[in-house]
Design a protein around this motif. Structure first.
Motif, PDB file in Angstrom:
ATOM      1  N   ILE A   1      -3.308  -3.271 -50.226  1.00  0.00           N
ATOM      2  CA  ILE A   1      -3.685  -4.871 -50.824  1.00  0.00           C
ATOM      3  C   ILE A   1      -2.971  -4.910 -51.974  1.00  0.00           C
ATOM      4  CG2 ILE A   1      -5.511  -6.127 -51.415  1.00  0.00           C
ATOM      5  CD1 ILE A   1      -6.873  -5.356 -48.641  1.00  0.00           C
TER       6      ILE A   1
ATOM      7  N   PHE B   1       0.632  -6.600 -46.850  1.00  0.00           N
ATOM      8  CA  PHE B   1       0.787  -8.280 -46.451  1.00  0.00           C
ATOM      9  C   PHE B   1       2.342  -9.139 -47.518  1.00  0.00           C
ATOM     10  CE2 PHE B   1      -3.385  -6.068 -45.853  1.00  0.00           C
ATOM     11  CZ  PHE B   1      -2.501  -5.197 -44.421  1.00  0.00           C
TER      12      PHE B   1
ATOM     13  N   THR C   1       1.077  -0.153 -45.025  1.00  0.00           N
ATOM     14  CA  THR C   1       1.280  -1.539 -44.406  1.00  0.00           C
ATOM     15  C   THR C   1       1.275  -2.192 -46.106  1.00  0.00           C
ATOM     16  OG1 THR C   1      -1.357  -1.513 -44.184  1.00  0.00           O
ATOM     17  CG2 THR C   1       0.622  -0.949 -41.924  1.00  0.00           C
TER      18      THR C   1
ATOM     19  N   HIS D   1      -8.282  -6.492 -43.361  1.00  0.00           N
ATOM     20  CA  HIS D   1      -6.905  -7.437 -44.693  1.00  0.00           C
ATOM     21  C   HIS D   1      -6.686  -8.151 -44.876  1.00  0.00           C
ATOM     22  CE1 HIS D   1      -8.644  -3.052 -45.758  1.00  0.00           C
ATOM     23  NE2 HIS D   1      -7.906  -2.520 -44.261  1.00  0.00           N
ATOM     24  N   ILE D   2      -5.972  -8.907 -43.464  1.00  0.00           N
ATOM     25  CA  ILE D   2      -5.481  -9.700 -43.990  1.00  0.00           C
ATOM     26  C   ILE D   2      -6.137 -11.292 -43.884  1.00  0.00           C
ATOM     27  CG2 ILE D   2      -3.736 -11.677 -42.395  1.00  0.00           C
ATOM     28  CD1 ILE D   2      -3.007  -9.061 -41.010  1.00  0.00           C
ATOM     29  N   GLU D   3      -7.490 -11.500 -43.569  1.00  0.00           N
ATOM     30  CA  GLU D   3      -8.415 -12.769 -43.059  1.00  0.00           C
ATOM     31  C   GLU D   3      -8.846 -12.466 -45.217  1.00  0.00           C
ATOM     32  OE1 GLU D   3      -9.939 -12.652 -38.396  1.00  0.00           O
ATOM     33  OE2 GLU D   3     -11.114 -11.664 -40.072  1.00  0.00           O
TER      34      GLU D   3
ATOM     35  N   THR E   1      -7.051  -6.490 -39.436  1.00  0.00           N
ATOM     36  CA  THR E   1      -6.523  -7.815 -39.528  1.00  0.00           C
ATOM     37  C   THR E   1      -7.843  -8.510 -40.267  1.00  0.00           C
ATOM     38  OG1 THR E   1      -8.524  -7.793 -37.249  1.00  0.00           O
ATOM     39  CG2 THR E   1      -5.906  -8.025 -36.552  1.00  0.00           C
TER      40      THR E   1
ATOM     41  N   ASP F   1       1.536  -8.310 -40.781  1.00  0.00           N
ATOM     42  CA  ASP F   1       1.056 -10.227 -41.024  1.00  0.00           C
ATOM     43  C   ASP F   1       1.908 -11.184 -40.838  1.00  0.00           C
ATOM     44  OD1 ASP F   1       3.113  -9.471 -43.407  1.00  0.00           O
ATOM     45  OD2 ASP F   1       0.774 -10.941 -45.209  1.00  0.00           O
TER      46      ASP F   1
ATOM     47  N   TRP G   1      -0.163 -16.173 -50.410  1.00  0.00           N
ATOM     48  CA  TRP G   1       0.643 -15.907 -49.119  1.00  0.00           C
ATOM     49  C   TRP G   1       1.779 -16.637 -48.785  1.00  0.00           C
ATOM     50  CZ3 TRP G   1      -0.170 -17.399 -42.978  1.00  0.00           C
ATOM     51  CH2 TRP G   1      -0.216 -16.174 -42.266  1.00  0.00           C
TER      52      TRP G   1
ATOM     53  N   LEU H   1      -6.405 -13.963 -47.305  1.00  0.00           N
ATOM     54  CA  LEU H   1      -5.680 -14.962 -47.637  1.00  0.00           C
ATOM     55  C   LEU H   1      -7.572 -16.188 -47.559  1.00  0.00           C
ATOM     56  CD1 LEU H   1      -4.243 -15.801 -43.606  1.00  0.00           C
ATOM     57  CD2 LEU H   1      -3.568 -15.139 -45.764  1.00  0.00           C
TER      58      LEU H   1
ATOM     59  N   VAL I   1      -2.019 -12.844 -35.405  1.00  0.00           N
ATOM     60  CA  VAL I   1      -0.868 -11.747 -36.270  1.00  0.00           C
ATOM     61  C   VAL I   1      -0.662 -10.206 -34.882  1.00  0.00           C
ATOM     62  CG1 VAL I   1      -1.106 -11.758 -38.355  1.00  0.00           C
ATOM     63  CG2 VAL I   1      -2.457  -9.945 -37.020  1.00  0.00           C
TER      64      VAL I   1
ATOM     65  N   LEU J   1      -5.817 -14.318 -36.244  1.00  0.00           N
ATOM     66  CA  LEU J   1      -7.443 -14.051 -37.275  1.00  0.00           C
ATOM     67  C   LEU J   1      -8.845 -15.551 -37.740  1.00  0.00           C
ATOM     68  CD1 LEU J   1      -4.397 -14.113 -40.179  1.00  0.00           C
ATOM     69  CD2 LEU J   1      -5.862 -12.375 -38.680  1.00  0.00           C
TER      70      LEU J   1
END
Length: 287
Positions: free
Chosen positions: A232, A113, A111, A265-267, A263, A191, A277, A270, A213, A204
């Motif tokens: 990442i 982002f 994955t 990792h995404i948070e 999730t 994402d 992003w 951001l 997401v 999120l």
């Protein structure tokens, strides 16, 4: 105090590449103002992150740099597998080292982002897989974006990778290939923003209760026992930092934990690098 070791030749070569991209992006930005899509993306970012008007205005210059001018600088070159091996040798070695222990697994998913320069990381993963794995490589891509692969320096992708569309036919191909094992190495970008409250969408909450997401595919992969290798990346101090994250495997993580970590990792990105992003405009339209 012990002096840090000198940079390796690979790190020196990579630093030259990053310096060239930064300089090219700065040249593109000189005298430019933020276009409409940046203004609208910044407004969506400010809404979800509860930014003040002053913070919104302060974000416009870095957002324009990372979301308009850096993609332009990257897009001025062809970044195929050979190019990233030669121009990003340190990051390539990092990615390959992270993926090599998974080569005994029949199926693996990575994955990435939608942060600034994500095409470079996608290509780094593909290059490492191409050197480690004899079978086909697959990537899942939104149907509306596939046209970009027919332009200029992107055309090589269609020869090197089997791209699966997110249209109904593509999703059927994806489900079939994951189940029967014909999809052995798959790259996804999980994402894409969606409105929380719809089935398969997780908010999120560490960023915004109104931003979510889809996690349906992550749940599917977990159920099939396919390990997920998240990566990442972020620009920091003039360099693109690539961080391989711990593998998410059904043997060590249950479904809820897998989704929570993904999730998370995404948070984290951001919160720390919101201007990088690239999906704030999509969030504006969908949430």
């Amino acid at each position: 105090m012990t002096e840090p070791p000198p940079p390796s030749p690979a790190q020196v070569r990579e630093a030259e590449t990053f310096a060239g991209l930064i300089d090219a992006a700065r040249s593109r930005q000189q005298g430019a103002t933020a276009p409409r899509f940046i203004l609208e993306g910044a407004q969506a970012m400010a809404s979800h992150l509860a930014l003040s008007e002053a913070d919104l205005q302060a974000s416009l210059a870095p957002m324009t740099f990372w979301q308009q001018h850096m993609p332009g600088a990257i897009g001025a070159h062809t970044w195929d597998f050979a190019a990233v091996r030669e121009r990003l040798p340190h990051a390539y070695a990092q990615v390959r080292t992270a993926l090599e222990p998974l080569e005994s697994r029949p199926q693996v998913v990575s994955t990435v982002f939608h942060m600034a320069a994500f095409p470079l990381l996608c290509t780094l993963i593909g290059a490492a897989w191409r050197d480690l794995h004899d079978g086909p490589l697959h990537a899942l891509m939104a149907a509306r974006n596939i046209g970009w692969l027919r332009l200029g320096g992107n055309r090589w992708v269609l020869d090197a990778v089997e791209v699966i569309s997110t249209d109904p036919a593509g999703l059927r191909q994806l489900a079939r290939g994951l189940k029967d094992g014909s999809i052995k190495r798959l790259l996804i970008l999980p994402d894409g923003p969606h409105r929380p409250g719809t089935p398969g969408v997780r908010a999120l909450e560490g960023v915004s209760a109104g931003l979510g997401v889809k996690t349906t595919l992550i749940s599917k992969l977990h159920g099939l026992g396919i390990p997920i290798a998240p990566f990442i990346h972020e620009w920091d101090d003039g360099a693109l930092r690539v961080t391989p994250c711990p593998v998410l495997d059904r043997a060590t993580h249950d479904e809820a934990e897998t989704i929570r970590i993904m999730t998370g990792h995404i948070e984290d990105l951001l919160r720390r690098r919101p201007e990088q992003w690239l999906n704030w405009n999509a969030a504006r339209l969908r949430t």
